[in-house]
Write a protein that holds these residues in place. Structure first.
Motif, PDB file in Angstrom:
ATOM      1  N   PRO A  36     -11.954  15.042 -12.809  1.00 54.27           N
ATOM      2  CA  PRO A  36     -13.047  16.022 -12.702  1.00 54.27           C
ATOM      3  C   PRO A  36     -13.445  16.288 -11.257  1.00 54.27           C
ATOM      4  CG  PRO A  36     -13.531  14.410 -14.402  1.00 54.27           C
ATOM      5  CD  PRO A  36     -12.294  13.930 -13.701  1.00 54.27           C
ATOM      6  N   GLY A  51     -18.520  27.396 -21.144  1.00 54.11           N
ATOM      7  CA  GLY A  51     -17.840  26.587 -22.149  1.00 54.11           C
ATOM      8  C   GLY A  51     -16.781  25.657 -21.580  1.00 54.11           C
ATOM      9  N   ARG A  52     -16.639  25.642 -20.250  1.00 53.06           N
ATOM     10  CA  ARG A  52     -15.589  24.810 -19.675  1.00 53.06           C
ATOM     11  C   ARG A  52     -16.007  23.338 -19.588  1.00 53.06           C
ATOM     12  NH1 ARG A  52     -14.782  29.768 -16.612  1.00 53.06           N
ATOM     13  NH2 ARG A  52     -16.319  29.132 -15.076  1.00 53.06           N
ATOM     14  N   GLU A  79     -17.768  21.800 -21.859  1.00 55.07           N
ATOM     15  CA  GLU A  79     -17.505  21.316 -23.208  1.00 55.07           C
ATOM     16  C   GLU A  79     -16.033  20.931 -23.354  1.00 55.07           C
ATOM     17  OE1 GLU A  79     -18.558  24.286 -26.056  1.00 55.07           O
ATOM     18  OE2 GLU A  79     -17.297  23.407 -27.612  1.00 55.07           O
ATOM     19  N   TYR A  80     -15.153  21.777 -22.817  1.00 53.73           N
ATOM     20  CA  TYR A  80     -13.717  21.557 -22.948  1.00 53.73           C
ATOM     21  C   TYR A  80     -13.305  20.270 -22.237  1.00 53.73           C
ATOM     22  CZ  TYR A  80      -8.772  22.900 -23.181  1.00 53.73           C
ATOM     23  OH  TYR A  80      -7.427  22.943 -23.438  1.00 53.73           O
ATOM     24  N   VAL A  81     -13.847  20.041 -21.031  1.00 58.47           N
ATOM     25  CA  VAL A  81     -13.493  18.823 -20.291  1.00 58.47           C
ATOM     26  C   VAL A  81     -14.092  17.594 -20.968  1.00 58.47           C
ATOM     27  CG1 VAL A  81     -13.774  17.601 -18.116  1.00 58.47           C
ATOM     28  CG2 VAL A  81     -13.200  20.006 -18.103  1.00 58.47           C
ATOM     29  N   LEU A  82     -15.348  17.712 -21.426  1.00 59.21           N
ATOM     30  CA  LEU A  82     -15.995  16.558 -22.043  1.00 59.21           C
ATOM     31  C   LEU A  82     -15.364  16.195 -23.376  1.00 59.21           C
ATOM     32  CD1 LEU A  82     -19.785  17.138 -21.284  1.00 59.21           C
ATOM     33  CD2 LEU A  82     -18.177  15.624 -20.145  1.00 59.21           C
ATOM     34  N   ALA A  83     -14.631  17.130 -23.996  1.00 59.30           N
ATOM     35  CA  ALA A  83     -13.929  16.817 -25.235  1.00 59.30           C
ATOM     36  C   ALA A  83     -12.720  15.931 -24.948  1.00 59.30           C
ATOM     37  CB  ALA A  83     -13.486  18.098 -25.942  1.00 59.30           C
ATOM     38  N   GLY A  84     -12.307  15.840 -23.680  1.00 53.66           N
ATOM     39  CA  GLY A  84     -11.304  14.863 -23.285  1.00 53.66           C
ATOM     40  C   GLY A  84     -11.995  13.549 -22.985  1.00 53.66           C
ATOM     41  N   PRO A  85     -11.217  12.530 -22.610  1.00 54.89           N
ATOM     42  CA  PRO A  85     -11.843  11.231 -22.344  1.00 54.89           C
ATOM     43  C   PRO A  85     -12.563  11.199 -21.008  1.00 54.89           C
ATOM     44  CG  PRO A  85      -9.473  11.065 -22.099  1.00 54.89           C
ATOM     45  CD  PRO A  85      -9.759  12.475 -22.499  1.00 54.89           C
ATOM     46  N   VAL A  86     -13.587  12.024 -20.876  1.00 51.94           N
ATOM     47  CA  VAL A  86     -14.356  12.128 -19.640  1.00 51.94           C
ATOM     48  C   VAL A  86     -15.821  11.948 -19.998  1.00 51.94           C
ATOM     49  CG1 VAL A  86     -15.069  13.669 -17.788  1.00 51.94           C
ATOM     50  CG2 VAL A  86     -12.711  13.693 -18.567  1.00 51.94           C
ATOM     51  N   GLY A  87     -16.456  10.942 -19.410  1.00 54.28           N
ATOM     52  CA  GLY A  87     -17.865  10.701 -19.694  1.00 54.28           C
ATOM     53  C   GLY A  87     -18.741  11.751 -19.033  1.00 54.28           C
TER      54      GLY A  87
END
Lengths: 553, 326
Positions: A305, A395-396, A398-406
């Motif tokens: 990130p 909405g980007r 949301e897309y990153v947080l849907a990965g394993p990113v706290g």
């Protein structure tokens, strides 16, 4: 790699009638005025307000001929010429001559940026978003959006020019004809850059590219004018290559002549014809240049990130740094001459002393410029934090947080890039100012002092970013309100003492607590206090961001 | 252990109630269809599952963890395709795919290349030049290229053309064969019918039907219209024929009716004896199904009965990404 796209329609296509090509222009113009009524209102109020401020300030500060002569001396330095005008009337520097020589450049740049953004917003940006596909499918001609956008900036600039003239004549008591030539000429020059934007919109397929191209032309023309005027007093042949010179060369309030204003009129007509021809040779949604291709796979470094946030913000940071460093470098070259000049000016007029402070004038000047530099760093920092909000709204996030990113990792990436960028910008600004002074042989204060003066602002910059971050964490819809903090810091910093603003108001501005190096010594207590406040705000931002819904739109 | 288990989930935004006691179960290794009209709460449910929204009440389990507190650990094991894919305008599609893959701990280059080729996606174009369909392909490639236990797909085909939809369906079957679980949200019944083992239908934030496709067979009727020479009266007596309307005019007898898919054969045989002049059969749209099942409720609420022609089967295109991306 940019390549020319093959020409559009078949040569056998019958030429369309002009009336058809322009169908719907009037309706579109009314729609644009309606859509932008607030935006244009703010621009108008800002520019007219600036003229009002100038009329009041100049009249109050430069009532005495001696004070005006001092200012004229300052305006003869090459750095001044680059940042003002060709220097007509310096021998008898009246208020009107001051306005024409010093203000026209900035008014033109300001209104040109407005006009370029308006033109691109209503033509290329609409086309890119495919909203204008909907519009163009109705009874609306091919050239109608471009002509309506051009008409929009004509109307806006005429209204602004008329109100500006009214203010200058009534409040500033300036001569009517010279005033009309000055503000009218400025408006015509602005329209040249608006027409450049119309042409740019035909060349590139993207709104950002078009506005970048047009603003680039504006910047280049500002430099050409400066370089031309530095070669010879009252301008050289090179100056005349720039539309900005055309209005400055009307010599308003000195020996006024209107004929140079034929040039912008001709230029606008030529540019519009060029745009019409280009538009006839391209498809809807396309530009004359094909899109550049990028990498098919990502660079090794793009894997976190933090790398993503840096990738998103580095271009903006580079432009901010380039712009401010050049400006402070030029400003720094004043440091040598400014001390004696300012001392004379303060002796003439105590009001100036209240704005600058009444200690060593060179130090006072440096600390004042450092405040401007801090305001610029704060401005960049707020815009960088707002990028995080834009990521969420698009909405980007949301897309990153849907990965394993706290959530903490994502937010810290955004804030680290914003904060480190603003900090680096602040230090670079301080060093640029000092370097400018060194280049002309002013070795007191030392470069280390400039660096220190910049560094002590960092905790205050962090506090403002902390406010923006806390809003993002707790009240994301209100993140944009952080700009109010910048305005407050500006007003307190510039006019706090002169206007005798109450302490309760002044102390809300974090910049107010910063020791004014080199006028004051560094006192570490307020610096430490600002650090604590910033830490609390950032901790609060993370706490809020961890517990709230995403996205909030 | 279920891949997804939601019980009595409530979530509201201010005064708007988005989820009103939702139940949803996805068994491991199954493809679960999650069907509902626009605004019924599908995306809200998925955001709760991803730990983005905090539920007001109810229990939510995802891969045996809590989606809110174990978000990062759980997200290592799942891949997500948003309903409205918004990409970074200055990154190319290939860069976005690599970034998402690396966040997941790396992706297989051969698999990536194969997916790009099958979905006919040019990875070297900047994301701002992509259409909605191409943005969706980027997210699909990124999701399918990483080795996830669970795929969460929010209307993944809404921007794809039929050819690409077929490619997607193939990959879904492959995912099932590899033992992956899938939650597939959609508003198109026929898409769900093709691949799903179970279906949950959501309406106004509540599950109104759920079960295997066989359980829901009564929902899958086709609408038939035909013009015949002879007498069509016998159709009414056949099992599985509903809502028969017969009109006679100069060109023949026009019949319109719905028929349960399982009872299609005898109906076609009967029609064959009547001298068919024209014949069309359409699978019912979700809207028609809802109207059939909840028409009484709607009528009670004063909503007029729409005509069949008003029902649209076109995929929704709520394309708001462009503006926001700028």
């Amino acid at each position: 790699m940019t390549t020319l796209v093959e020409r559009g329609p078949a040569p056998t296509a019958p030429p369309a009638r002009l009336a058809d090509e322009l169908a719907g222009t009037w309706l579109l113009l009314r729609f644009m005025l309606r859509r932008d009524r607030v935006r244009l209102g703010v621009w108008t109020a800002s520019v007219v307000g600036l003229w009002l401020y100038v009329a009041v300030e100049f009249t109050a500060m430069y009532a005495e001929p001696a004070a005006r002569a001092e200012r004229a001396t300052l305006m003869r330095t090459p750095a001044s010429v680059l940042m003002t005008g060709p220097g007509y009337g310096l021998d008898d520097y009246t208020i009107g001559a001051m306005c024409a020589n010093e203000m026209v450049l900035w008014i033109v740049i300001c209104l040109s940026v407005m006009s370029i953004l308006e033109v691109v917003r209503h033509t290329r940006a609409e086309e890119e978003s495919s909203r204008s596909e909907l519009v163009r499918a109705a009874v609306v001609g091919r050239h109608a959006p471009a002509f309506a956008a051009m008409a929009l900036v004509v109307v806006a600039n005429l209204v602004i020019a008329a109100l500006s003239a009214l203010v200058l004549v009534t409040v500033g008591h300036l001569a009517v004809f010279d005033t009309v030539v000055m503000v009218g000429g400025s408006a015509l020059t602005v329209l040249v850059f608006a027409a450049v934007a119309v042409v740019a919109c035909q060349l590139t397929a993207h709104a950002r590219g078009a506005s970048g191209l047009a603003v680039g032309v504006l910047g280049l023309m500002a430099l050409v004018r400066g370089a031309g005027d530095m070669r010879r007093e009252h301008g050289s042949a090179l100056s005349w290559a720039s539309p900005i010179a055309w209005t400055q060369q009307t010599r308003a309030f000195v020996d006024v002549r209107a004929w140079p204003l034929v040039l912008p009129v001709v230029a606008v007509v030529v540019l519009v014809v060029v745009a019409v021809v280009l538009a006839g040779h391209r498809d809807f949604g396309a530009g004359m240049f094909a899109d550049r291709r990028g990498r098919a796979s990502a660079h090794q470094a793009l894997r976190s990130p933090l790398a993503l946030a840096w990738r998103q913000q580095r271009t903006a940071l580079a432009w901010w740094t380039l712009g401010t460093v050049l400006m402070w470098l030029a400003t720094g070259t004043y440091v040598k001459d400014v001390g004696p000049v300012l001392e004379d000016m303060v002796a003439q007029n105590p009001v100036i002393g209240q704005v600058i402070g009444e200690k060593d004038m060179t130090d006072a000047y440096v600390s004042l410029i450092m405040l401007y530099a801090a305001l610029a760093a704060v401005g960049y920092g707020i815009s960088a934090v707002l990028r995080a909000r834009a990521e969420e709204a698009a909405g980007r996030t949301e897309y990153v947080l849907a990965g394993p990113v706290g959530r903490g990792r994502w937010l810290s990436a955004q804030l680290v890039v914003a904060g480190a960028g603003a900090g680096a910008l602040m230090v670079a600004e301080g060093l640029a100012l000092g370097t400018g002074a060194y280049l002309v042989g002013a070795h007191d204060p030392s470069l280390g002092t400039y660096a220190l003066a910049a560094v002590v602002y960092l905790p205050a910059v962090a506090v403002v970013l902390g406010v923006a971050a806390a809003l993002l964490g707790w009240m994301p819809r209100w993140t944009g309100a952080s700009w109010a903090f910048l305005v407050l810091a500006f007003v307190v910093g510039m006019f706090g003492d002169a206007f005798h603003l109450p302490d309760a108001v002044q102390h809300v501005s974090p910049l107010r607590w910063v020791p004014r190096v080199p006028v004051e010594d560094v006192s570490w207590l307020p610096v430490a206090g600002l650090c604590v406040v910033a830490a609390v705000l950032f901790a609060g931002a993370f706490a809020g961001f961890r517990r709230r819904d995403i996205p909030v739109v | 252990m279920s891949a997804i288990e939601i019980h009595d989930l409530h979530k509201s935004f201010g005064t708007t109630i988005a989820l009103d006691g939702l139940d949803l179960v996805v068994q491991p290794g199954q493809i679960a269809g999650f069907l509902g009209p626009n605004g019924s709460g599908k995306s809200t449910t998925i955001r709760v599952l991803l730990g983005l929204l905090r539920p007001d009440s109810g229990t939510v389990r995802l891969l045996d963890g809590d989606p809110w507190s174990d978000a990062v650990a759980l997200h290592r094991r799942l891949a997500y395709v948003p309903g409205d894919v918004s990409l970074w305008p200055n990154l190319t599609g290939g860069e976005a795919i690599d970034l998402m893959g690396r966040l997941h701990g790396g992706l297989d280059p051969a698999r990536r290349a194969e997916l790009l080729q099958r979905f006919e996606l040019d990875p070297s174009k900047k994301a701002r030049t992509y259409s909605k369909g191409n943005r969706q392909k980027v997210a699909l490639v990124a999701a399918l290229a990483c080795d996830a236990e669970l795929l969460v797909l929010d209307e993944p085909t809404s921007g794809l053309d039929p050819l690409m939809e077929a490619v997607f369906t193939e990959y879904l079957r492959e995912a099932k064969a590899a033992g992956q679980s899938v939650l597939l949200s959609s508003h198109i019944m026929s898409e769900v019918e093709k691949v799903c083992d179970t279906v949950t239908i959501i309406r106004s934030g509540r599950a109104v039907e759920s079960g295997t496709l066989a359980d829901l067979r009564h929902l899958t009727r086709s609408s038939v219209t035909a013009v015949v020479d002879g007498d069509a009266g016998s159709l009414a007596t056949l099992p599985g024929v509903h809502d028969l309307v017969t009109t006679v005019d100069a060109s023949g007898t026009r019949v319109a009716f719905d028929v349960d898919n399982d009872d299609m054969s005898p109906v076609l045989t009967a029609l064959g004896t009547m001298g068919v002049l024209t014949f069309t059969a359409n699978p019912p749209s979700l809207e028609e199904l809802f109207l059939r099942h909840y028409g009484d409720e709607l009528a009670a609420a004063g909503v007029p009965e729409p005509t069949a022609s008003a029902s649209a089967r076109a995929p929704e295109t709520n394309d708001t990404g462009d503006e926001a991306a700028r």
